[in-house]
Design an enzyme around this catalytic site. Sequence first.
Site, PDB file in Angstrom:
ATOM      1  N   ARG A 118       0.891  -1.164   0.000  1.00  0.00           N
ATOM      2  CA  ARG A 118       0.000   0.000   0.000  1.00  0.00           C
ATOM      3  C   ARG A 118       0.923   1.206   0.000  1.00  0.00           C
ATOM      4  O   ARG A 118       1.743   1.364   0.911  1.00  0.00           O
ATOM      5  CB  ARG A 118      -0.871   0.029   1.253  1.00  0.00           C
ATOM      6  CG  ARG A 118      -1.621   1.355   1.441  1.00  0.00           C
ATOM      7  CD  ARG A 118      -2.269   1.438   2.822  1.00  0.00           C
ATOM      8  NE  ARG A 118      -3.044   2.660   3.012  1.00  0.00           N
ATOM      9  CZ  ARG A 118      -2.543   3.806   3.523  1.00  0.00           C
ATOM     10  NH1 ARG A 118      -1.256   3.895   3.860  1.00  0.00           N
ATOM     11  NH2 ARG A 118      -3.317   4.863   3.667  1.00  0.00           N
ATOM     12  N   ASP A 129       1.387   4.729   0.776  1.00  0.00           N
ATOM     13  CA  ASP A 129       0.756   5.781   1.565  1.00  0.00           C
ATOM     14  C   ASP A 129       0.986   7.144   0.918  1.00  0.00           C
ATOM     15  O   ASP A 129       2.064   7.409   0.372  1.00  0.00           O
ATOM     16  CB  ASP A 129       1.380   5.763   2.971  1.00  0.00           C
ATOM     17  CG  ASP A 129       0.777   6.808   3.898  1.00  0.00           C
ATOM     18  OD1 ASP A 129      -0.344   6.586   4.361  1.00  0.00           O
ATOM     19  OD2 ASP A 129       1.442   7.838   4.137  1.00  0.00           O
ATOM     20  N   LYS A 172      -0.881  10.352  -3.375  1.00  0.00           N
ATOM     21  CA  LYS A 172      -1.408  11.597  -3.938  1.00  0.00           C
ATOM     22  C   LYS A 172      -0.408  12.745  -3.835  1.00  0.00           C
ATOM     23  O   LYS A 172      -0.505  13.734  -4.563  1.00  0.00           O
ATOM     24  CB  LYS A 172      -2.682  11.939  -3.158  1.00  0.00           C
ATOM     25  CG  LYS A 172      -3.382  13.206  -3.517  1.00  0.00           C
ATOM     26  CD  LYS A 172      -4.674  13.264  -2.707  1.00  0.00           C
ATOM     27  CE  LYS A 172      -5.419  14.551  -2.903  1.00  0.00           C
ATOM     28  NZ  LYS A 172      -6.720  14.513  -2.198  1.00  0.00           N
ATOM     29  N   HIS A 173       0.532  12.599  -2.928  1.00  0.00           N
ATOM     30  CA  HIS A 173       1.486  13.677  -2.686  1.00  0.00           C
ATOM     31  C   HIS A 173       2.817  13.439  -3.380  1.00  0.00           C
ATOM     32  O   HIS A 173       3.823  14.077  -3.081  1.00  0.00           O
ATOM     33  CB  HIS A 173       1.650  13.873  -1.171  1.00  0.00           C
ATOM     34  CG  HIS A 173       0.336  14.169  -0.513  1.00  0.00           C
ATOM     35  ND1 HIS A 173      -0.247  15.413  -0.568  1.00  0.00           N
ATOM     36  CD2 HIS A 173      -0.561  13.359   0.116  1.00  0.00           C
ATOM     37  CE1 HIS A 173      -1.431  15.372   0.049  1.00  0.00           C
ATOM     38  NE2 HIS A 173      -1.644  14.130   0.463  1.00  0.00           N
ATOM     39  N   GLU A 228      -2.637   5.000  -2.239  1.00  0.00           N
ATOM     40  CA  GLU A 228      -3.590   5.786  -1.456  1.00  0.00           C
ATOM     41  C   GLU A 228      -3.710   7.185  -2.061  1.00  0.00           C
ATOM     42  O   GLU A 228      -2.817   8.029  -1.905  1.00  0.00           O
ATOM     43  CB  GLU A 228      -3.159   5.898   0.009  1.00  0.00           C
ATOM     44  CG  GLU A 228      -4.275   6.461   0.885  1.00  0.00           C
ATOM     45  CD  GLU A 228      -3.878   7.609   1.791  1.00  0.00           C
ATOM     46  OE1 GLU A 228      -4.716   8.049   2.592  1.00  0.00           O
ATOM     47  OE2 GLU A 228      -2.736   8.106   1.686  1.00  0.00           O
ATOM     48  N   HIS A 238      -8.411   2.951   8.497  1.00  0.00           N
ATOM     49  CA  HIS A 238      -7.892   3.395   9.800  1.00  0.00           C
ATOM     50  C   HIS A 238      -8.003   4.901   9.975  1.00  0.00           C
ATOM     51  O   HIS A 238      -8.123   5.376  11.097  1.00  0.00           O
ATOM     52  CB  HIS A 238      -6.449   2.930   9.985  1.00  0.00           C
ATOM     53  CG  HIS A 238      -5.466   3.647   9.121  1.00  0.00           C
ATOM     54  ND1 HIS A 238      -5.309   3.371   7.777  1.00  0.00           N
ATOM     55  CD2 HIS A 238      -4.616   4.674   9.392  1.00  0.00           C
ATOM     56  CE1 HIS A 238      -4.397   4.183   7.273  1.00  0.00           C
ATOM     57  NE2 HIS A 238      -3.948   4.991   8.225  1.00  0.00           N
TER      58      HIS A 238
END
Length: 664
Positions: free
Chosen positions: A198, A200, A203-204, A225, A287
Amino acid sequence: MKLTKRCLTAASLGLALGCASLSASAGTAFVHLFEWKWNDIATECEVNLGPKGFDAVQISPPHEHTAGPYWWTRYQPVSFTNLTSRSGTEAELQSMINRCHAAGVKIYADVVMNNWASYQDHGNIASGGDSWSPRNYPDLSSQDFHNDCTISNYGDANNVWDCGLYGMPDLHTGRSNSQDYVANYLKKLTAMGVDGFRIDAAKHIRPSELDTVMAKANRPWSFLEVIGASGEAVQPTQYTYIAPVTEFGYGTAVAGNFNGQIKNLKTLGTSWGLLPSDKAIVFIDNHDRERGHGGGGNLTYKEGVKYNLANIYMLAFPYGYPKVMSGYKFTDTDAGPPAGNTNCDNAQWVCQHRWANIANMVGFRNFTVGAWSVNNWWDNGNNQIAFGRGDKGFVVINNESGALQQTLQTGLPAGDYCNILAGAAECSGPMITVAANGMATFNVAGNAAAAIHGGAKGTGCTTNCPLAKVFPQLNVRGTFNGWSNKAMTLVANNTWETTITLTGGSSQRLKLDVYGDWSQNYGDTNSDGILERTGADIYNAGSGDYKLTVNDQTLAYSLVKVGQCTTCYTSVLPTLSFRGTANGWSTSAMSLVANNTWEVTVSFDGQSNQRFKFDVKGDWSQNYGDNNADFVLEQTGADIFTNVIGSYKVRVNDQSMTYSLTAQ
Ligand code: ARE
Ligand code: CA
């Protein structure tokens, strides 16, 4: 067999992947064991995830992270070469991977590459013992990061990509040094056996730069993500050419309709503005969402039965690659994992993946994966729906409080099928018979569901079937029997019953115990009539014979005085006792003698200072007195003085809160 399942799965999700690599494929359904320790995940793979058919488990980030008690310290990496984290050591990580693989369960690691540690309130020594300061870590230094700035404008892509999320140092993912560092980490984990990642805060990271990192890591199976929000400069569709993306719109849409009308969920998919199915990782909550980080609006474990039904829908409906969230109870949204065991033996863990309905629906998804369509849809125009998956499975979801009884076309071959949602084990409940024409009759209680599939066909019990039960047995223990075990009897599906003799007193209490050794016991922490595992003792000040009833599926229980007509009269308060000088301040249970009218006969002796009060639970936690002697009760009001002598009927109306004393 494992290989076949994975190939089938990849093909059915439309992924253009070969079957050679076990790791390079999406699967059927996975679980996020949020903040679990590696050793406990290994055991969970063996005893639960493997047997129930979970395809993979998403683990918390394995890299070294900043110190502090909060869960989110793990989203502040310090080193990718030191793999000691709150979940365990590198050796424990390796052992978990091996044990989960042996149980047929893949491992997806959470990888935090975009943002690096900045939180120093608990010192500068990280989880693996390394010291650090912001922009200065064991393997990285200032030049590996973008210039210092904080993301402040989601309308500006450069700001979102190159500034720091919550002000954290932002990895310069355009530099080949940084790219190699991350790629080497992914390759190292892949070599250890990790099956997917995954990514994290993808998008950034500029899509082109992330793509380069993934290429350098030999393109392990991953999902990204990227939270979609309308009006923002960076959107999930910019990333789907790299890998599937977390579809945050899914949980929001499901929650909105479970709180509205689930008949609308018939068409959930791209026509709702969601990503194509083979690009979407879906979840009811994750989460962040369950604790309001990164937006809310989703159903969570706190919604109980609705959340259960929403997960059933997700696992039945052919869209996306579903992820079951499994975490711990919390009120403080920053709180880290509970002390003690990080597993389901500790009642602080919610363990959604062990909820019998959710766990058994994983088997449904595995069996129906080849029939990727919705068939034989039925709804009642409101909140009761049913649909089939080709000739493989059929599900009925009742998101209404009233029962559902329908004879429906299932599309399944004739036979006796287990209702996998009727008990703990797939076939512990009554059978459902599909007739030669495909029709079957479903009786589904309010806020419950039924599901059948060809992978759980019974040997054919349709008459005189054993009663459904979740617990193998159940005992009641309390002050009334010196805390010894009194066995309860299964009297109907999921319904245990026994009669106990109470003697009264404010310290009278009891609990339920499955095995009679306290290893799995239940109480009622918030006195709401629903049991919690290892919950608080259940107090009751009554005396006489009481019928105790427990539903082992819903965990609702009741304690009702035998012969007392509780269903005939309505009341606001569940119980009421008289307490005063006349009975030495012990509890005399009052009885309902008419709607809202509680009564008890009391013998008054007229002693000086003779007085009394009314008490709901026998522990003074909710008591009533009378502040201004107007015969209207106030909660926690003053003692009620009286100089009457002799036998009196004391009555309370729990609607008007008036009371009276009438001589006998
Ligand atoms: C913590 C403290 C902060 C402190 C910071 C730096 O809470 O007060 O400033 O540390 O010291 C998690 C927690 C954060 C935590 C962080 C680091 O949620 O609270 O900050 O760890 O310890 C955006 C991102 C998205 C992100 C969400 C939370 O786009 O990637 O925010 N989700 C992932 C993880 C999180 C994790 C991180 C990223 C960071 O799942 O668990 O944060 O690694 C709109 C936008 C979204 C945006 C959202 C919220 O909806 O569309 O893009 O999501 O707002 O800002
Ligand atoms: Ca960035």
